[in-house]
Write an enzyme that holds these catalytic residues in place. Structure first.
Site, PDB file in Angstrom:
ATOM      1  N   GLU A   1      43.625  71.714  15.621  1.00 48.98           N
ATOM      2  CA  GLU A   1      43.688  71.388  16.895  1.00 48.98           C
ATOM      3  C   GLU A   1      42.874  70.170  17.578  1.00 48.98           C
ATOM      4  O   GLU A   1      42.853  69.945  18.485  1.00 48.98           O
ATOM      5  CB  GLU A   1      43.747  72.795  17.767  1.00 48.98           C
ATOM      6  CG  GLU A   1      42.311  73.271  17.644  1.00 48.98           C
ATOM      7  CD  GLU A   1      41.916  74.021  16.564  1.00 48.98           C
ATOM      8  OE1 GLU A   1      42.495  74.256  15.401  1.00 48.98           O
ATOM      9  OE2 GLU A   1      40.856  75.099  16.443  1.00 48.98           O
TER      10      GLU A   1
ATOM     11  N   GLU B   1      31.176  76.191  33.360  1.00 53.10           N
ATOM     12  CA  GLU B   1      32.087  77.099  32.914  1.00 53.10           C
ATOM     13  C   GLU B   1      31.345  78.381  33.326  1.00 53.10           C
ATOM     14  O   GLU B   1      32.025  79.436  33.740  1.00 53.10           O
ATOM     15  CB  GLU B   1      32.273  77.035  31.280  1.00 53.10           C
ATOM     16  CG  GLU B   1      33.615  78.094  31.063  1.00 53.10           C
ATOM     17  CD  GLU B   1      33.664  78.198  29.411  1.00 53.10           C
ATOM     18  OE1 GLU B   1      33.144  77.192  28.736  1.00 53.10           O
ATOM     19  OE2 GLU B   1      34.532  78.800  29.072  1.00 53.10           O
TER      20      GLU B   1
ATOM     21  N   GLU C   1      29.601  73.422  29.886  1.00 49.99           N
ATOM     22  CA  GLU C   1      29.383  74.830  29.624  1.00 49.99           C
ATOM     23  C   GLU C   1      28.640  75.327  30.629  1.00 49.99           C
ATOM     24  O   GLU C   1      29.127  76.588  30.960  1.00 49.99           O
ATOM     25  CB  GLU C   1      28.470  75.025  28.336  1.00 49.99           C
ATOM     26  CG  GLU C   1      28.582  76.311  27.541  1.00 49.99           C
ATOM     27  CD  GLU C   1      28.324  76.458  26.098  1.00 49.99           C
ATOM     28  OE1 GLU C   1      28.666  75.355  25.473  1.00 49.99           O
ATOM     29  OE2 GLU C   1      27.869  77.430  25.855  1.00 49.99           O
TER      30      GLU C   1
ATOM     31  N   CYS D   1      20.032  75.084  14.418  1.00 52.01           N
ATOM     32  CA  CYS D   1      20.722  73.769  13.485  1.00 52.01           C
ATOM     33  C   CYS D   1      19.606  73.324  12.520  1.00 52.01           C
ATOM     34  O   CYS D   1      19.846  72.950  11.396  1.00 52.01           O
ATOM     35  CB  CYS D   1      21.093  72.850  14.457  1.00 52.01           C
ATOM     36  SG  CYS D   1      22.482  73.339  15.644  1.00 52.01           S
TER      37      CYS D   1
ATOM     38  N   GLU E   1      35.167  71.995  10.942  1.00 47.81           N
ATOM     39  CA  GLU E   1      35.457  72.029  12.165  1.00 47.81           C
ATOM     40  C   GLU E   1      36.149  70.538  12.476  1.00 47.81           C
ATOM     41  O   GLU E   1      37.213  70.542  13.289  1.00 47.81           O
ATOM     42  CB  GLU E   1      34.303  72.197  13.028  1.00 47.81           C
ATOM     43  CG  GLU E   1      34.578  71.964  14.564  1.00 47.81           C
ATOM     44  CD  GLU E   1      33.236  72.026  15.311  1.00 47.81           C
ATOM     45  OE1 GLU E   1      32.330  71.254  15.083  1.00 47.81           O
ATOM     46  OE2 GLU E   1      33.330  72.673  16.641  1.00 47.81           O
TER      47      GLU E   1
ATOM     48  N   LYS F   1      30.549  71.958  10.255  1.00 49.09           N
ATOM     49  CA  LYS F   1      31.363  70.857  11.015  1.00 49.09           C
ATOM     50  C   LYS F   1      32.233  70.276  10.155  1.00 49.09           C
ATOM     51  O   LYS F   1      33.019  69.460  10.833  1.00 49.09           O
ATOM     52  CB  LYS F   1      29.856  70.028  11.253  1.00 49.09           C
ATOM     53  CG  LYS F   1      28.920  70.453  12.323  1.00 49.09           C
ATOM     54  CD  LYS F   1      29.271  70.328  13.746  1.00 49.09           C
ATOM     55  CE  LYS F   1      28.448  71.034  14.569  1.00 49.09           C
ATOM     56  NZ  LYS F   1      28.537  71.487  16.044  1.00 49.09           N
TER      57      LYS F   1
ATOM     58  N   SER G   1      32.880  80.620  25.048  1.00 47.93           N
ATOM     59  CA  SER G   1      33.134  79.363  25.909  1.00 47.93           C
ATOM     60  C   SER G   1      34.360  78.447  25.422  1.00 47.93           C
ATOM     61  O   SER G   1      34.340  78.608  24.040  1.00 47.93           O
ATOM     62  CB  SER G   1      31.847  78.505  26.264  1.00 47.93           C
ATOM     63  OG  SER G   1      32.083  77.226  26.321  1.00 47.93           O
TER      64      SER G   1
END
Ligand SMILES: Cc1cc2nc3c(=O)[nH]c(=O)nc-3n(C[C@H](O)[C@H](O)[C@H](O)COP(=O)(O)O)c2cc1C
Ligand code: SF4
Ligand code: SF4
Ligand code: SF4
Ligand code: SF4
Ligand code: FES
Lengths: 393, 595
Positions: free
Chosen positions: B375, B285, B282, B524, B370, B367, B328
């Site tokens: 994908e 990026e 990241e 979190c 997720e 999560k 991101s």
């Protein structure tokens, strides 16, 4: 103390095209004088709760804000009442005049009529009236605009804070009080919510003066009130009666000779059995000997052919449906009371269970969030204690 | 100046600022009033009526949570009439309730259950008015909704709207039919719910819970042909203790590792490793985007926004699909871990990827969703087989009868078990930002960030939106185009605050280059999978534990983690943002509807 049943014709009578002219004469007086008259008159809200109208306006007038609102509560949902409809139909100018007075006193520039969905047939007529009203206000340089807001069909939306929620596009659930609408009302601004009839009465108080007004009625409950008389009566309809009437006289006048009970104040009111007709007067509580019962105006007579069990069950059915459901005592309590009397009737529960239910209704009275849940005990305990046999057999 | 008022509560005088509720005044007087619909994170509802008290001179009892105290009030909080009323109200709630404490996930951590016990209420007082045929909604990967255990306190509704601005759940119908519902009563997986689980940690009962997967995991552990790896997120180690009778804020990292080994996992690894990896990817990026913007003058989406919070990712997909380019492309640490477990790790230990079961323990409900996004199969298999919450891990430890307090500390297994202090920071709001700056600044200037002990205090704390900037000075030659640039960053936690940030971007007024957003208040450590209760006092303790964990680490920057250096050498030789990284560690997003 024996009072005689006096019919008057204050609210609906001598209605003419002069109403607005009279209004403008009043509007030329100063606000403090108007308020003084109102407080002096002892006028209390006609929507059921009986809050002193002068004080309500005063509180709103004292609240500091650029925006304030006057709301006419025309949600009229209490079973057995139909007087607000009649008022709006027959003397709409007086309703608007009352709103204009409230606006003047509080400094509000905007008003709404919260109209019960079922009364949509009144809209055209009211719109026309509003056009005229606005025209005349404008020519007199008075900034006050009134709109009609169509209600949402739920009984609870007649409760003033639920009404405000629903006007704000939210779910019609009563708010926590305090704060009260007079300081934190529509859109969080100071707001007066008054019943249709209260507004007319306020206008009439200013018109005839507090002294004349107080000649009507009794101490603590001045003036007269429109009663919606229905049930087992040869002459159902709307009657303008002085406060302080005894139920015995009322039944003499309106009963069919076989009246066993009168439900005063609709489903959320009290049921008075024959043996208590003499000792019961109609008026706001306090300052009277014997029982005095407040009422939003519904008077329902029952003769001996009626099953009080069925009547109570219908009321409870109504409450279990019409509670907004947010608070525990009311949402679940209403279901328990209804299922409970059914279980006793069917013999699935002992008659003693009725005592448990009476205690429950007391809990609901002191813990519910709004007037709906708080007043279920009125009809419940008055019917169950006065007609216990009918509940069991 | 504040005005003070004095009142009497249970014969004790107490002075409080005007506007204080009776409930708060009572707390000040050390008088405990039971509550149910009240939650300090949320606005006051005043609907359960459990908190009623007697105010002398009042016709009815008074809800203490929703009524301001006033001068001279005389209050009784536990008089017979109050206790009787409360008992009656609890009995009513029980009569509407599907009381199944023997099998209920929230048993022993349920506010209704403890109220009923405290007031000695049984279910014989009233007839049952429980609605027949209530179906549990198990449509979502993350959240289970069981209306038969709902007390209609609306805490979930307030959470979803006030804290998260999602409004996936609302109140429907009235009277006896009133219930918590979704848009058109659709199943949860078909509405705008972002699976953050905040409603779950604000629910007082078992009506809203995370969808639980531990039975599947027991099965996998028991299967000799499966190699089960587990990884735990940074914020789990500072909260797990609460499910096992430790006070909030206690770090239990070593015991947690020991317990997982005892549970029978074949390998106990650390999500912190992939948190470090996330920073590498990241951070690179961000630098690439800055290079395009500053050097090549290309039109590139800035600010870049972090993408490690899957609740946040789904939120932006629903609410601001036109801004997905700002996200991101990095996968979250969980998903990077999953991919690597079935590629890099599988290869190294010589196990076929199809025989690996990868499990993660997360502070999060999202999560779970997720892990099941279609994908997320870069390894050729489902990268993460199951996501557990902190609560579920605590439950497994109890199920196994492990005496947690007596365990000796153990260390994570190697290869993907080492981490830096920076990775630990991921657990608290602002942590990703702090970790990223520690690395990015050093890449660009060759020097460590200019803050005492590397601690970037401006990124820390529970303020709604935190912003800071850092001047890039003395850049290395290859980064000279950034010389003198003031790198502006912001941190938001809780989706309500995310919305503020996004509206700014929408108006084209965002001054930032990089933004960290976490779906849950506090980050979190306050996630939807964390121990219940969670409130600001507890969040602060967990956060303090995170920073203590960071300070206790020898290595405090992601790029210095030796296992990170090694994976780039052995497995990702092109370095961050290389082709292989792109295939395995980066992802794409999906535009979604707003309802
Ligand atoms: C359940 C419930 C329903 C109510 N419905 C009405 C109504 O239909 N019309 C009305 O004027 N007031 C109704 N009220 C009373 C209002 O809350 C409020 O007291 C009234 O509008 C105030 O006006 P007043 O002071 O002029 O009486 C209702 C109250 C409750 C608790
Ligand atoms: S008393 Fe009944 S109607 Fe009033 S707020 Fe409570 S549930 Fe709603
Ligand atoms: S929600 Fe609470 S009271 Fe209900 S079954 Fe579960 S533990 Fe028992
Ligand atoms: S999981 Fe989050 S988004 Fe979904 S209903 Fe709960 S609070 Fe709302
Ligand atoms: S689901 Fe939980 S938080 Fe929501 S109303 Fe029901 S009990 Fe309260
Ligand atoms: S806690 Fe006060 S009404 Fe629910």
């Amino acid at each position: 103390m024996k009072l005689s049943l006096k019919k008057v014709d204050l609210i609906l009578g001598s209605y003419s095209n002069e109403e607005y002219k009279i209004l403008f004469e009043m509007l030329s007086r100063n606000s403090d004088e108007i308020l003084k008259d109102l407080i002096e008159s002892g006028l209390k809200g006609r929507g059921g709760a009986g809050f002193p109208t002068g004080l309500k306006w005063k509180l709103c007038a004292e609240a500091v804000s650029d925006d304030k609102y006057i709301i006419c509560n025309a949600d009229e949902g209490e079973p057995g009442t139909f007087k607000d409809r009649e008022i709006l139909d027959r003397v709409p100018k007086r309703v608007l005049a009352g709103m204009a007075l409230a606006a003047k006193v509080t400094g509000a520039a905007k008003g709404y009529i919260y109209l019960r969905a079922e009364y949509s047939f009144l809209v055209n007529k009211l719109q026309k009236e509003l056009e005229e009203f606005h025209k005349i206000l404008k020519s007199n340089n008075i900034k006050f605009n009134v709109e009609i807001f169509m209600g949402c069909g739920a009984y609870i939306c007649g409760e003033e804070t639920a009404l405000l929620q629903s006007m704000e596009g939210k779910r019609g659930e009563p708010r926590n009080k305090p704060p009260f609408p007079t300081t934190t009302g529509y859109l969080g601004k100071p707001t007066v919510v008054n019943n249709v009839e209260t507004l007319v009465s306020a206008f009439m108080v200013c018109r005839i003066g507090p002294e004349e007004f107080k000649k009507l009625g009794i101490q603590g409950s001045s003036g007269s009130k429109l009663f919606s008389v229905s049930g087992d009566t040869p002459k159902p309809g709307i009657y303008d009666l002085e406060f302080g009437l005894s139920l015995a006289e009322f039944v003499d006048e309106f009963g069919d000779g076989d009246t066993k009970a009168v439900q005063v104040g609709g489903a959320s009111g009290f049921c008075v059995p024959r043996k208590k007709f003499n000792e019961t007067t109609i008026g706001y509580r306090g300052g009277l000997t014997g029982d005095s019962l407040p009422t939003g105006g519904s008077m329902m007579l029952f003769n001996s052919s009626r099953s009080m069990y069925n009547i109570l069950r219908n009321y409870l059915d109504f409450f279990a449906e019409e509670s907004c459901g947010q608070c525990t005592p009311c949402r679940i309590g209403c279901q328990q009371l209804k299922n409970g009397i059914e279980a006793v009737k069917k013999g699935e529960k002992d008659p003693e269970y009725l005592n448990q239910l009476l205690k429950l209704s007391d809990t609901m009275k002191i813990t519910s969030k709004c007037g709906l849940g708080q007043s279920v005990a009125n009809s419940f305990s008055s019917i169950v204690t006065n007609f216990t046999e009918e509940m069991i057999y | 100046m504040e005005n003070y008022i004095t009142l009497t509560i249970d014969n004790r005088e107490v002075t409080v600022p005007e506007g204080t509720s009776i409930l708060q005044a009572a707390h000040k007087a050390k008088v405990n009033i039971p509550t149910l619909c009240y939650h300090e994170d949320l606005c006051v509802a005043g609907n359960c009526r459990i908190c009623v008290v007697e105010v002398e001179g009042s016709r009815t009892l008074t809800a203490s949570c929703s009524t301001p105290a006033s001068n001279g009030m005389v209050i009784h909080t536990s008089s017979p009439v109050v206790r009787n009323a409360r008992k009656d109200i609890i009995a009513l709630l029980v009569s509407e309730h599907n009381t199944q404490c023997t099998t209920c996930y929230r048993s022993l951590n349920c506010e209704l259950q403890s109220l009923a016990a405290e007031y000695n209420v049984d279910n014989t007082r009233y007839l049952s008015v429980l609605k027949p045929n209530i179906q549990v909604d198990r449509s979502s990967w993350s959240i289970e909704k069981d209306d038969s255990k709902c007390v209609r306190c609306q805490r979930c509704v307030r959470t979803c709207s006030e804290l998260q601005h999602v409004n996936a759940i609302t109140v429907a119908h009235k009277g006896k039919d009133m219930k918590i519902s979704t848009f058109m009563d659709l199943p949860l997986n078909e509405v705008v719910c972002v699976n953050c689980g905040q409603c779950v940690i604000h629910c007082p009962t078992g009506a809203l819970t995370e969808r639980r997967y531990y039975d599947d995991i027991w099965e996998a552990i028991g299967d000799p042909n499966k190699h089960v790896v587990i990884n735990t997120a940074p914020s789990v180690r500072v909260a797990l203790g609460e499910t096992l009778d430790y006070p909030p804020g206690q770090r239990v990292t070593g015991k947690m590792v020991a317990a997982m080994k005892k549970l029978g996992f074949d390998s106990v690894l650390d999500t912190d490793f992939t948190a470090d990896l996330t920073i590498m990817e990241e951070g690179s990026e961000l630098l690439l985007r800055l290079k395009k913007a500053f050097r090549d003058k290309e039109n590139v989406a800035l600010p870049m926004i972090s993408s490690c919070s899957p609740g946040w990712v789904k939120y932006i997909e629903h609410m601001y699909p036109e801004h997905l380019d700002n996200l991101s492309t990095c996968k979250s640490p969980q998903q990077m871990f999953g991919t690597l477990a079935k590629t890099y790790y599988a290869h190294k230990i010589g196990v076929k990827p199809e025989d690996i079961v990868s499990v993660s323990v997360m502070p999060c409900a999202a999560k779970k969703y997720e892990a099941n996004r279609p994908e997320m199969k870069a390894s050729g298999f489902q990268d993460i087989d199951a996501g557990l919450t902190t609560r579920e891990l605590g439950r497994m430890i109890r199920q196994a009868g492990i005496d947690f307090g007596k365990l000796e500390d153990e260390k994570f297994d190697s290869m993907m078990g080492d981490s830096s202090g920076a990775a630990v920071l991921f657990g608290a709001t602002g942590g990703v930002m702090e970790a990223a700056l520690r690395t990015v600044y050093e890449i660009v200037t060759g020097r460590p960030v200019p803050f005492k002990n590397l601690n970037i205090m401006a990124a820390r704390g529970l303020e709604k939106i935190k912003e800071t900037s850092i001047l890039l000075k003395g850049c290395k030659p290859e980064w000279d185009f950034l010389e003198g640039v003031e790198l502006r960053v912001a941190v938001a936690h809780g989706l309500k605050n995310a919305r503020t940030i996004m509206e700014q971007i929408k108006r084209n007024e965002s001054p930032y280059h990089f933004i960290e957003i976490m779906a849950c208040p506090g980050g979190c450590i306050g996630g939807g999978g964390q121990p219940i209760p969670t409130n600001d006092a507890i969040r602060k303790k967990r956060i303090a534990a995170i920073y203590a964990e960071d300070e206790g680490k020898e290595i405090r920057k992601s790029h210095e983690n030796p296992e990170i250096v090694q994976i780039y050498k052995d497995f990702l030789p092109e370095g961050p943002l290389g082709k292989k990284s792109h295939k395995l560690l980066h992802t794409h997003y999906t535009k979604r509807n707003r309802y």
